[in-house]
Enzyme design. Structure first.
Site, short mmCIF file in Angstrom:
data_model
loop_
_atom_site.label_atom_id
_atom_site.label_comp_id
_atom_site.label_asym_id
_atom_site.label_seq_id
_atom_site.Cartn_x
_atom_site.Cartn_y
_atom_site.Cartn_z
N ALA A 147 5.75 4.34 1.50
CA ALA A 147 6.36 5.66 1.31
C ALA A 147 7.67 5.80 2.07
CB ALA A 147 5.40 6.76 1.72
N SER A 157 0.85 -1.19 0.00
CA SER A 157 0.00 0.00 0.00
C SER A 157 0.88 1.24 0.00
CB SER A 157 -0.88 0.02 1.25
OG SER A 157 -0.10 0.25 2.41
N LYS A 158 0.35 2.34 -0.52
CA LYS A 158 1.12 3.57 -0.56
C LYS A 158 1.50 4.05 0.84
CE LYS A 158 -0.66 5.27 -4.97
NZ LYS A 158 -1.36 6.36 -5.68
N ARG A 159 0.62 3.81 1.79
CA ARG A 159 0.90 4.26 3.16
C ARG A 159 2.12 3.53 3.74
NH1 ARG A 159 -3.42 2.60 7.49
NH2 ARG A 159 -2.38 0.63 7.03
#
Length: 313
Positions: A248, A243-245
């Site tokens: 990152a 997931s992007k969360r």
């Protein structure tokens, strides 16, 4: 076509992110691998922003990537290249292929290709050559395609081993420019690497299958072919996409990147199969990178994509 290389020249590597979102763990792995392989060989490490697809570029992300790289201890050589400023160079390269009869206008829509193409390949449909001998009546130009011929393109990847692809059976004549969009990645990356003297390409294995098309373009332009090393991808815990969360690695994502930078680099080294000593725990990014430059072993890099294990601070 003759194959040329510049592998005996001083090493020139590069990191070429797309500023369509914040840096992530996969970007970190690619940056670290490319940096260490270039610097271990005593070479240069260039930075290029692949921002050709302007509608997908997120404002401010390119600058955030630069500040993130600096916080992680990376320093690049020379000026940063922005692909969005090099459209005329790509136009000239495409025009040269047209003049030599190696590219042609295509008026086919995707649905038309799908109706005729014999089988899909991993990145789309195999183009059946409808417009190869000229635009049929009532068709308007939608793209430029490069002619490919009945040959196998092979290379030895430093991580993934020997790789071959039959272009005619894998993709057919492929697009280098769409009339309503930017020049294609394959054309731009080949032209830019040659212009910068890049002879070592280190990047994620998601680009492995596109490399034969780039080697093909290098050969028809008469450019040297770099050495390639495709690194394993970072996956989620179950092997899927992160997931992007969770993915990152960016100043824009918040957190205290400066405090975590050394640990992140150590984790990335371990992901790449390296074994940094325990004494580096808590070390500054510069110390971790210096160890990597001295000790990085490409033969230890695993082939399989895997989750990225984060060590506790």
């Amino acid at each position: 076509m003759p194959e040329t290389s510049n592998h005996n020249a001083p090493v020139v590597g590069r990191f070429a992110p797309s500023p369509t979102g914040p840096m992530h763990l996969g970007s970190l792995v690619a940056a670290l691998g490319s940096f260490l392989m270039a610097k271990r060989a005593g070479g240069a490490w260039l930075l290029r922003m692949e921002d050709l697809d302007l509608p997908r570029v997120v404002p401010g992300i390119a600058d955030d990537m630069l500040r993130t790289l600096e916080t992680l201890g990376f320093a690049w050589d020379g000026e940063i290249v922005y692909q969005s400023r090099r459209t005329e160079v790509y136009r000239e390269a495409a025009h040269l292929l047209m003049e030599r009869g190696l590219a042609y206008p295509c008026g086919c829509t995707r649905s038309e290709i799908a109706q005729i193409a014999s089988a899909p390949h991993e990145e789309g449909l195999i183009y059946p050559g409808i417009c190869r001998d000229g635009l049929p009546p009532q068709k308007v130009e939608r793209a430029l395609r490069v002619k490919v011929y009945d040959e196998v393109i092979s290379f030895d990847d430093q991580v993934m081993g020997h790789y071959s692809q039959h272009l005619t059976g894998s993709c057919g004549d492929f697009v280098i420019h769409r009339a309503d969009g930017p020049y294609a990645y394959h054309l731009a990356v080949v032209v830019d690497d040659a212009a910068a003297g890049v002879n070592q390409v280190v990047r994620g294995t998601d680009l492995l299958s596109s490399t034969p098309r780039q080697i093909y373009l290098q050969r028809i332009f008469g450019y040297p072919t770099p050495s390639y090393a495709h690194l394993p991808l970072v996956t989620g815990p179950a092997g899927g996409k992160l997931s992007k969360r969770d993915n990152a690695v960016s100043l824009a994502a918040g957190g205290n990147l400066a405090a975590e930078a050394g640990g992140l680099l150590l984790d990335a080294l371990r992901f790449l199969g390296q074994a940094p000593p325990q004494e580096l725990h808590g070390a500054a990014p510069g110390e971790v990178l210096a160890w990597g430059v001295q000790h990085f072993d490409v033969a230890a890099v695993p082939r399989a994509s895997a989750p990225f294990d984060r060590s506790p601070l």
